[in-house]
Design a protein around this motif. Sequence first.
Motif, short mmCIF file in Angstrom:
data_model
loop_
_atom_site.label_atom_id
_atom_site.label_comp_id
_atom_site.label_asym_id
_atom_site.label_seq_id
_atom_site.Cartn_x
_atom_site.Cartn_y
_atom_site.Cartn_z
N VAL A 91 0.87 -1.18 0.00
CA VAL A 91 0.00 0.00 0.00
C VAL A 91 0.90 1.23 0.00
O VAL A 91 1.54 1.54 1.00
N ASN A 92 0.99 1.89 -1.13
CA ASN A 92 1.78 3.12 -1.23
C ASN A 92 1.36 3.88 -2.47
O ASN A 92 0.51 3.41 -3.25
N GLY A 93 1.94 5.06 -2.66
CA GLY A 93 1.54 5.90 -3.78
C GLY A 93 1.84 5.30 -5.14
O GLY A 93 1.10 5.51 -6.10
N VAL A 94 2.95 4.55 -5.23
CA VAL A 94 3.30 3.93 -6.51
C VAL A 94 2.25 2.91 -6.90
O VAL A 94 1.76 2.88 -8.04
N VAL A 95 1.87 2.06 -5.96
CA VAL A 95 0.87 1.03 -6.24
C VAL A 95 -0.47 1.67 -6.59
O VAL A 95 -1.15 1.24 -7.54
N ARG A 96 -0.86 2.70 -5.85
CA ARG A 96 -2.13 3.36 -6.15
C ARG A 96 -2.11 3.97 -7.55
O ARG A 96 -3.06 3.82 -8.32
N THR A 97 -1.03 4.65 -7.89
CA THR A 97 -0.94 5.26 -9.21
C THR A 97 -1.03 4.22 -10.31
O THR A 97 -1.83 4.34 -11.26
N ILE A 131 -4.55 2.45 -10.60
CA ILE A 131 -5.59 3.31 -11.17
C ILE A 131 -5.37 3.48 -12.67
O ILE A 131 -6.32 3.40 -13.47
N VAL A 132 -4.13 3.70 -13.08
CA VAL A 132 -3.84 3.84 -14.50
C VAL A 132 -4.17 2.56 -15.25
O VAL A 132 -4.75 2.58 -16.35
N VAL A 133 -3.82 1.42 -14.67
CA VAL A 133 -4.14 0.13 -15.30
C VAL A 133 -5.64 -0.02 -15.47
O VAL A 133 -6.12 -0.45 -16.53
N ASP A 134 -6.41 0.33 -14.45
CA ASP A 134 -7.87 0.25 -14.55
C ASP A 134 -8.39 1.13 -15.69
O ASP A 134 -9.29 0.71 -16.45
N HIS A 135 -7.86 2.34 -15.82
CA HIS A 135 -8.30 3.24 -16.89
C HIS A 135 -7.93 2.68 -18.26
O HIS A 135 -8.72 2.76 -19.21
N LEU A 136 -6.73 2.14 -18.39
CA LEU A 136 -6.30 1.59 -19.67
C LEU A 136 -7.17 0.40 -20.07
O LEU A 136 -7.59 0.27 -21.23
N ARG A 137 -7.44 -0.48 -19.13
CA ARG A 137 -8.29 -1.64 -19.42
C ARG A 137 -9.70 -1.21 -19.77
O ARG A 137 -10.34 -1.78 -20.68
N ALA A 138 -10.21 -0.19 -19.09
CA ALA A 138 -11.55 0.30 -19.40
C ALA A 138 -11.61 0.87 -20.82
O ALA A 138 -12.67 0.84 -21.46
N GLY A 139 -10.47 1.37 -21.31
CA GLY A 139 -10.41 1.90 -22.66
C GLY A 139 -10.15 0.85 -23.73
O GLY A 139 -10.06 1.18 -24.91
N GLY A 140 -10.02 -0.41 -23.33
CA GLY A 140 -9.87 -1.48 -24.30
C GLY A 140 -8.49 -2.10 -24.40
O GLY A 140 -8.30 -3.10 -25.11
N ASP A 141 -7.50 -1.54 -23.70
CA ASP A 141 -6.15 -2.10 -23.74
C ASP A 141 -6.06 -3.35 -22.87
O ASP A 141 -6.78 -3.49 -21.88
N THR A 142 -5.14 -4.24 -23.23
CA THR A 142 -4.83 -5.40 -22.40
C THR A 142 -3.55 -5.10 -21.65
O THR A 142 -2.51 -4.85 -22.27
N ARG A 147 -0.26 13.27 -12.45
CA ARG A 147 -1.02 12.43 -11.53
C ARG A 147 -2.46 12.95 -11.46
O ARG A 147 -2.81 13.98 -12.02
N GLY A 148 -3.31 12.20 -10.75
CA GLY A 148 -4.71 12.59 -10.64
C GLY A 148 -5.23 12.32 -9.25
O GLY A 148 -4.51 11.91 -8.34
N VAL A 149 -6.53 12.53 -9.09
CA VAL A 149 -7.20 12.29 -7.81
C VAL A 149 -8.63 11.86 -8.10
O VAL A 149 -9.24 12.31 -9.07
N ASP A 150 -9.14 10.96 -7.28
CA ASP A 150 -10.52 10.48 -7.40
C ASP A 150 -11.44 11.48 -6.70
O ASP A 150 -11.56 11.48 -5.47
N LEU A 151 -12.08 12.32 -7.50
CA LEU A 151 -12.90 13.39 -6.94
C LEU A 151 -14.23 12.90 -6.37
O LEU A 151 -14.88 13.64 -5.63
N GLN A 152 -14.61 11.68 -6.72
CA GLN A 152 -15.83 11.12 -6.12
C GLN A 152 -15.53 10.51 -4.75
O GLN A 152 -16.35 10.60 -3.83
N ARG A 153 -14.36 9.93 -4.63
CA ARG A 153 -13.99 9.31 -3.37
C ARG A 153 -13.59 10.34 -2.32
O ARG A 153 -13.97 10.23 -1.14
N PHE A 154 -12.81 11.33 -2.71
CA PHE A 154 -12.33 12.35 -1.78
C PHE A 154 -13.12 13.63 -1.98
O PHE A 154 -12.98 14.31 -3.00
N PHE A 167 6.17 13.26 -5.72
CA PHE A 167 4.89 13.96 -5.97
C PHE A 167 4.12 14.07 -4.67
O PHE A 167 4.05 15.13 -4.09
N GLY A 168 3.52 12.98 -4.23
CA GLY A 168 2.69 13.01 -3.02
C GLY A 168 1.22 13.03 -3.37
O GLY A 168 0.59 14.09 -3.35
#
Length: 358
Positions: A33-39, A42-53, A179-186, A275-276
């Motif tokens: 659990v750290n910033g690298v894993v979170r980043t 999240i990016v992997v989830d977005h890429l997969r949602a866009g159709g990438d493997t 980087r980004g932030v989840d505006l629905q979660r926070f 970053f942070g």
Amino acid sequence: MDGLGAAQAADSLGAHAAPLRILLISDAWFPQVNGVVRTLSIVVDHLRAGGDTVEVIGPDRFTNIPMPGYAEIRLAIAPRRKLMQLADAFQPDAVHIATEGPLGWAMRGICRKRGWPFTTAFHTRFPEYLHARTSIPLSWSWAMMRRFHEAGAGTFAATQSLREELGRRGFTKIRAWTRGVDLQRFRPEPREPWEGLERPIFLYAGRVAVEKNIEAFLSLDLPGTKVVVGEGPAREGLMRRFPKAHFTGYRDNGVLARSYAGADVFVFPSRTDTFGLVLLEALASGTPVAAFPVTGPRDVITDPRVGALDEDLRAACMTALDGDRAACRSHAEGWSWDACAAQFRAALVPVPGRALAV
């Protein structure tokens, strides 16, 4: 140095509409659990949602051992043979090596043998971290970092000040990746009331480790209550040294979001983060930030209404108490995970013909 440039844009995979097969190698992956894993997740989830493997290869797929002094981090043992088999079986369109650990170095060697171009990312100031734990000279560690990254086709870095620093240190293939932030979660509401704790609440959230410089925060003479959210190897020692501080342990999901929102000031004492993400999470929750004027905070806290940067961290904390919570939220809304994922994809470099060298 920030952008891809015309030649890079012509070679980048982001210009192609077809789905991609992206191989991501990271020594930092779940259950860490750290910033690298979170980043990365999240990016992997977005890429997969866009159709990438996207195939993520982390230490969990190999025989591994705990990192000395930091049991939460696992280190793969002799991963090269299996890693080569996994990479060849996946047949990637692009390879990204996220970290400079055993898996990162092994994949670097495989790519060089295969003739595959690859990209890397500068997530963590390992030279400073190693120096803090082992007194290994910074010059030696930075030389090793340059050797690792300069073998690739591009090194992703999150902020302008970090990219400028890497340039001064001899890195020549730097590419921007924000980087980004989840505006629905926070969000500014609901807020943790922190019942029984004296206001104002000065909050730190993140890994509780020596490189985070949390002692600099807990040593401050501040009104109210200092709160530390998170786990890590330094927690027990800090609890003994600072018994008046309130340590909550690990928090996630809505509890973490409420913790941010319920604080009066978010304090970020690190001098070594690249970053942070917690800065954006606090701002999205409407909480102003106090920090040192270093890479990360200097790039995020660009409006005096949303926080204060000062070499006198106590002064920064007291100034941040007057921050504008609505301005904090508005400022965070300028950071998007969609944009982060798109920028990552556009900066990847293709593996020519997916040719597998013998």
